[in-house]
Scaffold this active site. Structure first.
Site, short mmCIF file in Angstrom:
data_model
loop_
_atom_site.label_atom_id
_atom_site.label_comp_id
_atom_site.label_asym_id
_atom_site.label_seq_id
_atom_site.Cartn_x
_atom_site.Cartn_y
_atom_site.Cartn_z
CB CYS A 1 -0.68 0.01 1.01
SG CYS A 1 -1.98 -1.44 1.21
CB VAL B 1 4.41 -12.51 -4.42
CG1 VAL B 1 5.76 -12.75 -4.68
CG2 VAL B 1 3.61 -13.33 -5.68
CB THR C 1 -6.41 -16.34 -8.83
OG1 THR C 1 -6.00 -14.69 -8.76
CG2 THR C 1 -6.63 -15.64 -10.45
N GLY D 1 0.88 -17.80 -5.09
CA GLY D 1 0.82 -16.78 -6.68
C GLY D 1 0.53 -17.93 -7.73
C1 LIG Z 1 -9.35 -10.15 -6.32
C2 LIG Z 1 -7.92 -9.62 -5.54
C3 LIG Z 1 -8.15 -9.33 -4.82
C4 LIG Z 1 -7.36 -9.26 -3.86
N1 LIG Z 1 -7.18 -8.10 -2.29
C5 LIG Z 1 -6.19 -8.71 -1.75
C6 LIG Z 1 -6.08 -8.19 -0.22
O1 LIG Z 1 -7.12 -7.68 0.29
N2 LIG Z 1 -5.01 -7.70 0.57
C7 LIG Z 1 -3.93 -8.84 0.13
O2 LIG Z 1 -2.89 -9.07 1.07
N3 LIG Z 1 -3.90 -9.53 -1.04
C8 LIG Z 1 -4.82 -9.25 -2.12
N4 LIG Z 1 -4.68 -9.65 -3.62
C9 LIG Z 1 -3.79 -10.45 -3.28
C10 LIG Z 1 -4.39 -12.26 -3.41
O3 LIG Z 1 -3.99 -12.61 -2.06
C11 LIG Z 1 -2.72 -12.62 -4.05
O4 LIG Z 1 -1.15 -12.42 -3.14
C12 LIG Z 1 -2.26 -12.62 -5.20
O5 LIG Z 1 -3.71 -12.80 -5.86
C13 LIG Z 1 -1.48 -14.49 -5.37
O6 LIG Z 1 -2.70 -15.51 -5.92
P1 LIG Z 1 -3.55 -15.85 -6.55
O7 LIG Z 1 -2.14 -16.54 -7.60
O8 LIG Z 1 -3.08 -17.55 -6.30
O9 LIG Z 1 -4.23 -15.33 -6.98
C14 LIG Z 1 -6.07 -10.07 -3.92
C15 LIG Z 1 -5.72 -10.67 -5.16
C16 LIG Z 1 -6.60 -10.31 -5.93
C17 LIG Z 1 -7.19 -11.51 -7.40
#
Ligand SMILES: Cc1cc2nc3c(=O)[nH]c(=O)nc-3n(C[C@H](O)[C@H](O)[C@H](O)COP(=O)(O)O)c2cc1C
Length: 351
Positions: free
Chosen positions: A177, A238, A313, A290
Site C-alpha cells: 500500500c 507474493v 485467483t 502466486g
Molecule cells: C481480486 C483480488 C483481490 C485481492 N485483494 C487482496 C487484499 O485485500 N489483500 C492482500 O493482501 N492481497 C490481496 N490480493 C492478492 C492475493 O491474496 C494473492 O496474493 C495474489 O492474488 C496471488 O495469488 P493467486 O495468484 O493465487 O491469486 C487480491 C487478489 C485478487 C485477485
C-alpha cells in the site's frame, strides 16, 4: 451442502456467460485438475499427515484461501466446507470502510487476471461486529485477518480494533500500500518503511504476525530479512505484480485505475522463485502463493521452502478450488508414499 454461489467478489464476465465456452485460464486449470488423482493407489501412506504448523498455529493442511479472493470466508460457507481447509484469510481490512475503485477493475489476461479492486472493505469494526460472530459459530476453522493502511497509525489503529475480536488466529499485514507519510512509495518496497510498519504493528498486536511481501522489489531476500528482523513471526508472498492491459481499439486502459495487480497461473514461476529466495534468507516460516491451481503446484512451493500456501485467483474460476485441491493433495501424498507432507518443506533436490 447447497451449491448456491453467493460470492461478494465480482465475477469475471466469462463466469457470468451462460454458454459453456471455457476461457483460456479455465481450460488451463481444467487440464491441470487430474481426475486420475482421485483414484486410490495400492501403495504408500493411506492416511498421510497433511498438518503443518507456523507461528504456533496448527493447520490440518497447508491450504489457505488468499485474501481478497474469499470474501470474509462466511460467504463461501454454502460452497466450500470451510473446516476442510487449512484456513482462510479474509479481505484486507482497514480502520474505516472503503468503497474501492470504480469499474472496470477486473480483466482476464493470458493465464492470469488483473485486478484493481482498491481494497474495498467493510472496515475492521464492522468485521468484528457483523462477520466474526458468524465465523465463531463455525467449528474447526482458522481465520486469518489481512490488514492494510496508508500510514503506520492506520495499521496500528486497525490492529487495535481487531485485537478486541475473538476468533482470529493471526494477522497478515498487506504492505503493498502507498505510504502517504513517505511520498506514496509502497511500504513493502522501501526497507525503512517496511521495518517501521512491522515494528509498529508487532508492538500493537496480541496475535502472531505474518508480513505479506510485495513482489515489486529488486531483492525479495532483503525485504524478507527486514520483515524478520522487525519482528514478523512468518512471511507470506507474493502479492500481485504491478501490470497493465490496453484496449488497442479504444486506446484506453482495460482497468479504470490504469495499472493493476496481476495474479493467477501466469505469475507462478516468478512467485516460486521468490519464495525460494525468501526462504533461504530467513529462519521464520514462509507461506507461498502466486498462481497455485493444483496439488502439484503446492508441492513445488513446499519444495522451494514454503510451510503453507495460499490460493487466490483459482477460486474465481472454480469457487470450490481450495477444497478440491486439499483432496488432490492427500491423493498425491498417497500415490507418492509421502507420510508427512511437512517433510517436503525446503526439500528441493539440488545437485
Ligand atoms: C481480486 C483480488 C483481490 C485481492 N485483494 C487482496 C487484499 O485485500 N489483500 C492482500 O493482501 N492481497 C490481496 N490480493 C492478492 C492475493 O491474496 C494473492 O496474493 C495474489 O492474488 C496471488 O495469488 P493467486 O495468484 O493465487 O491469486 C487480491 C487478489 C485478487 C485477485
Amino acid at each position: 451442502m447447497g451449491r448456491k454461489i453467493r460470492l461478494t467478489q465480482e465475477a469475471l464476465p466469462s463466469r457470468r456467460a451462460s454458454a459453456p465456452r471455457k476461457n483460456a485460464l479455465e481450460q488451463y486449470i481444467a487440464t491441470r485438475y487430474t481426475t486420475s488423482a482421485m483414484t486410490s493407489s495400492p501403495h504408500g501412506a493411506r492416511n498421510p499427515d497433511l498438518s503443518v504448523t507456523f507461528a504456533e498455529i496448527d493447520l490440518k493442511n497447508p491450504v489457505i484461501a488468499a485474501s481478497g479472493t474469499f470474501g470474509y470466508g462466511i460467504e463461501f460457507e454454502d460452497i466450500v466446507h470451510l473446516d476442510r481447509l487449512g484456513g482462510f484469510v479474509v479481505k484486507g481490512l482497514s480502520k474505516e470502510p472503503m468503497a474501492g475503485n470504480p469499474p472496470p477493475r477486473l480483466y482476464e489476461t493470458a493465464a492470469g487476471m488483473l485486478n484493481a479492486i482498491g481494497l474495498q472493505n467493510i472496515g475492521a469494526r464492522a468485521f468484528i461486529d457483523e462477520k466474526l460472530p458468524k465465523l465463531r459459530a463455525l467449528k474447526n476453522i482458522v481465520v486469518l485477518a489481512n490488514v492494510f493502511g496508508y500510514t503506520r497509525e492506520d495499521y496500528e489503529a486497525t490492529i487495535q480494533i481487531l485485537n478486541e475480536g475473538e476468533g482470529i488466529a493471526a494477522y497478515e499485514l498487506n504492505v503493498s500500500c502507498p505510504n502517504t507519510e513517505h511520498g506514496g512509495l509502497q511500504f513493502g518496497v522501501d526497507p525503512r518503511s517496511l521495518d517501521e510498519v512491522v515494528r509498529t504493528v508487532k508492538r500493537a498486536s496480541r496475535r502472531p504476525l505474518i508480513v505479506k511481501l510485495s513482489p515489486n522489489v529488486t531483492s525479495i531476500a532483503q525485504m524478507a530479512h527486514v520483515a524478520q528482523e522487525a519482528g514478523a513471526d512468518a512471511i507470506s508472498l507474493v502479492n500481485t505484480f504491478v501490470a497493465m492491459a490496453i484496449d488497442a481499439e479504444t486506446r484506453k486502459p482495460r482497468i479504470s485505475n490504469v495499472t493493476a495487480g496481476l495474479s493467477g497461473p501466469a505469475i507462478k514461476p516468478i512467485a516460486l522463485r521468490m519464495v525460494y529466495d525468501a526462504a533461504k534468507a530467513v529462519k521464520i516460516p514462509v507461506i507461498g502463493m502466486g498462481g497455485i491451481s493444483t496439488a502439484v503446484d503446492i508441492i513445488e512451493f513446499m519444495l522451494a521452502g514454503a510451510t503453507a500456501v495460499e490460493i487466490g485467483t483459482a477460486s474465481y474460476w472454480d469457487p470450490c478450488a481450495t477444497e478440491k485441491i486439499v483432496d488432490e493433495l492427500r491423493q498425491w501424498c498417497v500415490e507418492h508414499k509421502v507420510e508427512r507432507l511437512a517433510s517436503l518443506t525446503g526439500a528441493l533436490a539440488i545437485a
